[in-house]
Write an enzyme that holds these catalytic residues in place. Structure first.
Site, PDB file in Angstrom:
ATOM      1  N   GLU A 181      35.830  45.109  39.044  1.00 15.50           N
ATOM      2  CA  GLU A 181      34.742  45.467  38.107  1.00 15.50           C
ATOM      3  C   GLU A 181      34.427  44.319  37.499  1.00 15.50           C
ATOM      4  OE1 GLU A 181      35.293  50.080  36.770  1.00 15.50           O
ATOM      5  OE2 GLU A 181      36.765  48.735  35.998  1.00 15.50           O
ATOM      6  N   LYS A 206      44.979  39.704  46.215  1.00 24.62           N
ATOM      7  CA  LYS A 206      44.495  38.711  45.335  1.00 24.62           C
ATOM      8  C   LYS A 206      43.989  37.403  45.930  1.00 24.62           C
ATOM      9  CE  LYS A 206      45.783  40.933  41.450  1.00 24.62           C
ATOM     10  NZ  LYS A 206      44.450  41.459  40.704  1.00 24.62           N
ATOM     11  N   LYS A 261      37.845  35.540  46.107  1.00 28.11           N
ATOM     12  CA  LYS A 261      38.159  36.824  46.576  1.00 28.11           C
ATOM     13  C   LYS A 261      36.663  37.369  47.226  1.00 28.11           C
ATOM     14  CE  LYS A 261      41.028  38.025  43.032  1.00 28.11           C
ATOM     15  NZ  LYS A 261      40.955  38.741  41.486  1.00 28.11           N
TER      16      LYS A 261
END
Length: 216
Positions: free
Chosen positions: A164, A14, A74
């Site tokens: 996604e 994360k 990220k």
């Protein structure tokens, strides 16, 4: 190598440490994994864009705006980001290129064998065109490559985050994918987790083996 241990250890990162960069030789191994990933009838209906520069990652991050803003760090803090793309059509030019490469690699002992491969693959492509799910079929092959990439990254001691949660249309526009007959399917951030990555400190949780695996 203990694959079971790697599977237990691998997790979705994360938060990445932006000060650490994946070595070039390690990335070359991942490129090979992607190139040699399996696909239905060896159709290889994909393309992989790898962003490692700040401008490159910024282009990918254009797909992580608005509702997907939680994924922007990220993308920007990872060492590398892979955009796994599917071909929107499996046209004759692509199919011919695959067939000629197979021929050059020595897969056909006779011209008849080459023709048989062309007819077999062409039959599946025709079937999916008639069904109208060619794009979905191609995307399924991309996910085979995704699984290979994630396991391979873990085996090499890397951390990864598949995503996604992004706007494919924005990524397609930023990278000029539509004009190349491609569409972004899934992103994978790669690198090394940061100390503040809470997911690194949590136990991995899966349903019991008996709940998901049957023996007959």
């Amino acid at each position: 190598m203990n694959l079971a241990e790697i599977a237990r250890r691998r997790y979705t990162t994360k938060a990445f440490d932006p000060s650490r960069t994946i070595p070039a030789e390690t990335m070359e191994q991942l490129r090979t994994l992607l190139r040699f990933a399996p696909s239905s009838v060896n159709s290889q209906p994909w393309h992989f864009v790898i962003a490692s520069s700040e401008p490159g990652k910024a282009l990918v991050a254009q797909g992580t705006q608005g509702n997907f803003a939680y994924n922007a760090p990220k993308v920007m803090r990872a060492s590398h980001v892979v955009v796994l793309c599917a071909r929107t059509e499996l046209g004759d030019e692509h199919l011919t290129a695959v067939l000629n490469q197979e021929d050059a690699d020595g897969r056909f002992a006779t011209p008849e064998a080459k023709a048989g491969q062309a007819n077999s693959r062409g039959g599946y492509v025709k079937l999916h065109r008639e069904i109208g799910d060619t794009a979905v079929w191609a995307q399924k092959q991309v996910y085979l490559a995704l699984g290979e990439l994630l396991l391979g990254a873990a085996a090499l001691g890397l951390d990864a985050c598949p995503m996604e949660g992004f706007d494919p249309a924005a990524v397609n526009a930023a990278l000029g994918l539509n004009s190349r007959g491609l569409s972004a399917v899934v992103l994978v951030a790669l690198g090394y987790h940061a100390e503040e990555d809470f997911n690194a400190k949590l136990p991995k949780s899966r349903l019991p083996a008996a709940a998901v695996i049957s023996e007959i």
